[in-house]
Design a protein around this motif. Structure first.
Motif, short mmCIF file in Angstrom:
data_model
loop_
_atom_site.label_atom_id
_atom_site.label_comp_id
_atom_site.label_asym_id
_atom_site.label_seq_id
_atom_site.Cartn_x
_atom_site.Cartn_y
_atom_site.Cartn_z
N LEU A 28 0.79 -1.21 0.00
CA LEU A 28 0.00 0.00 0.00
C LEU A 28 0.83 1.27 0.00
CD1 LEU A 28 -2.68 -1.14 2.60
CD2 LEU A 28 -2.83 -1.18 0.10
N GLN A 29 2.15 1.17 0.00
CA GLN A 29 3.01 2.35 0.07
C GLN A 29 4.20 2.16 -0.87
OE1 GLN A 29 2.32 5.01 2.53
NE2 GLN A 29 0.38 3.89 2.48
N ILE A 30 4.77 3.28 -1.32
CA ILE A 30 5.98 3.22 -2.14
C ILE A 30 7.04 4.14 -1.54
CG2 ILE A 30 4.75 2.62 -4.26
CD1 ILE A 30 5.20 5.58 -5.16
N PRO A 31 8.32 3.79 -1.71
CA PRO A 31 9.38 4.67 -1.22
C PRO A 31 9.73 5.74 -2.24
CG PRO A 31 10.33 2.64 -2.07
CD PRO A 31 8.82 2.52 -2.20
N ILE A 32 9.91 6.97 -1.76
CA ILE A 32 10.40 8.07 -2.59
C ILE A 32 11.35 8.90 -1.73
CG2 ILE A 32 8.29 8.15 -3.98
CD1 ILE A 32 7.54 10.76 -2.45
N VAL B 235 12.09 13.02 -0.83
CA VAL B 235 11.65 14.41 -0.96
C VAL B 235 12.70 15.28 -0.28
CG1 VAL B 235 9.87 16.10 -0.40
CG2 VAL B 235 9.22 13.74 -0.97
N ASN B 236 13.34 16.13 -1.06
CA ASN B 236 14.41 17.00 -0.56
C ASN B 236 15.46 16.19 0.20
OD1 ASN B 236 12.94 19.04 -1.70
ND2 ASN B 236 12.20 19.87 0.21
N GLY B 237 15.81 15.01 -0.37
CA GLY B 237 16.84 14.16 0.20
C GLY B 237 16.40 13.28 1.35
N GLU B 238 15.16 13.40 1.79
CA GLU B 238 14.65 12.62 2.92
C GLU B 238 13.77 11.47 2.42
OE1 GLU B 238 11.40 13.30 6.44
OE2 GLU B 238 12.71 14.98 5.95
N ALA B 239 14.05 10.27 2.89
CA ALA B 239 13.25 9.11 2.51
C ALA B 239 11.83 9.26 3.05
CB ALA B 239 13.89 7.83 3.04
N ARG B 240 10.86 8.97 2.19
CA ARG B 240 9.44 9.03 2.58
C ARG B 240 8.76 7.78 2.03
NH1 ARG B 240 6.96 14.11 4.19
NH2 ARG B 240 8.68 15.51 4.57
N ILE B 241 7.66 7.43 2.65
CA ILE B 241 6.80 6.35 2.17
C ILE B 241 5.44 6.99 1.91
CG2 ILE B 241 5.74 4.13 2.74
CD1 ILE B 241 8.75 3.95 2.44
N VAL B 242 4.92 6.82 0.68
CA VAL B 242 3.65 7.45 0.31
C VAL B 242 2.76 6.43 -0.41
CG1 VAL B 242 4.72 9.73 0.11
CG2 VAL B 242 4.53 8.29 -1.92
N PRO B 243 1.47 6.73 -0.50
CA PRO B 243 0.57 5.84 -1.24
C PRO B 243 0.95 5.80 -2.72
CG PRO B 243 -0.68 7.40 0.10
CD PRO B 243 0.75 7.85 0.13
N PRO B 244 0.79 4.66 -3.38
CA PRO B 244 1.06 4.58 -4.81
C PRO B 244 0.00 5.31 -5.61
CG PRO B 244 0.11 2.53 -4.05
CD PRO B 244 0.32 3.40 -2.83
N GLY B 245 0.36 5.70 -6.84
CA GLY B 245 -0.62 6.28 -7.76
C GLY B 245 -0.84 7.77 -7.62
N LEU B 246 -0.06 8.44 -6.79
CA LEU B 246 -0.23 9.89 -6.64
C LEU B 246 0.38 10.63 -7.82
CD1 LEU B 246 0.80 10.46 -2.90
CD2 LEU B 246 -1.50 10.18 -3.84
N ASN B 247 -0.25 11.75 -8.21
CA ASN B 247 0.41 12.67 -9.12
C ASN B 247 1.06 13.76 -8.27
OD1 ASN B 247 -1.52 14.79 -8.61
ND2 ASN B 247 -2.87 13.93 -10.18
N ILE B 248 1.73 14.71 -8.89
CA ILE B 248 2.45 15.72 -8.12
C ILE B 248 1.50 16.55 -7.26
CG2 ILE B 248 3.80 17.85 -8.29
CD1 ILE B 248 5.37 16.51 -10.54
N ARG B 249 0.38 16.98 -7.80
CA ARG B 249 -0.56 17.79 -7.03
C ARG B 249 -1.07 17.01 -5.81
NH1 ARG B 249 -2.26 22.30 -8.67
NH2 ARG B 249 -2.08 21.77 -10.88
N GLN B 250 -1.39 15.73 -6.00
CA GLN B 250 -1.85 14.90 -4.89
C GLN B 250 -0.75 14.69 -3.85
OE1 GLN B 250 -2.97 11.69 -7.46
NE2 GLN B 250 -5.16 12.15 -7.27
N LEU B 251 0.49 14.53 -4.31
CA LEU B 251 1.61 14.37 -3.37
C LEU B 251 1.77 15.62 -2.51
CD1 LEU B 251 4.07 12.80 -2.27
CD2 LEU B 251 5.42 14.00 -4.02
#
Length: 77
Positions: A8-12, A14-30
Motif C-alpha cells: 500500500l506504500q511506495i518509497p520516494i 523528498v528533498n533528500g529525505e526518505a518518505r513512504i507514500v501511497p502509490p498512484g499519486l500525481n504531483i498535485r496529490q503528493l
C-alpha cells in the motif's frame, strides 16, 4: 511489469529525505499529502523541473526523487 512494489506504500525521496507514500499519486496529490500549499512551490522530479500545468498528469513512481522549493513572501518594510 510495473515498477510499483506490492503493498500500500511506495518509497520516494523528498528533498533528500526518505518518505513512504501511497502509490498512484500525481504531483498535485503528493503536495496535498505532504500538507504543502501547491500555489507556493516549485517541483523538480528526478532532476527535471515539472511545470504546474503538468502536475496532474505526472505520476510519482517508486524511488522517485523530488526537490520541492517553497516560496516565501515578504521583504523590507
Amino acid at each position: 511489469m510495473s515498477n510499483q512494489p506490492d503493498g500500500l506504500q511506495i518509497p520516494i525521496k523528498v528533498n533528500g529525505e526518505a518518505r513512504i507514500v501511497p502509490p498512484g499519486l500525481n504531483i498535485r496529490q503528493l503536495l496535498a499529502h505532504l500538507g504543502l500549499d501547491s500555489g507556493r512551490v516549485a517541483v523538480e522530479l528526478n532532476r527535471v523541473i515539472v511545470r504546474k500545468p503538468d502536475w496532474d498528469s505526472t505520476s510519482i513512481e517508486t524511488d522517485a526523487s523530488l526537490e520541492i522549493v517553497t516560496f516565501v513572501g515578504g521583504g523590507a518594510a
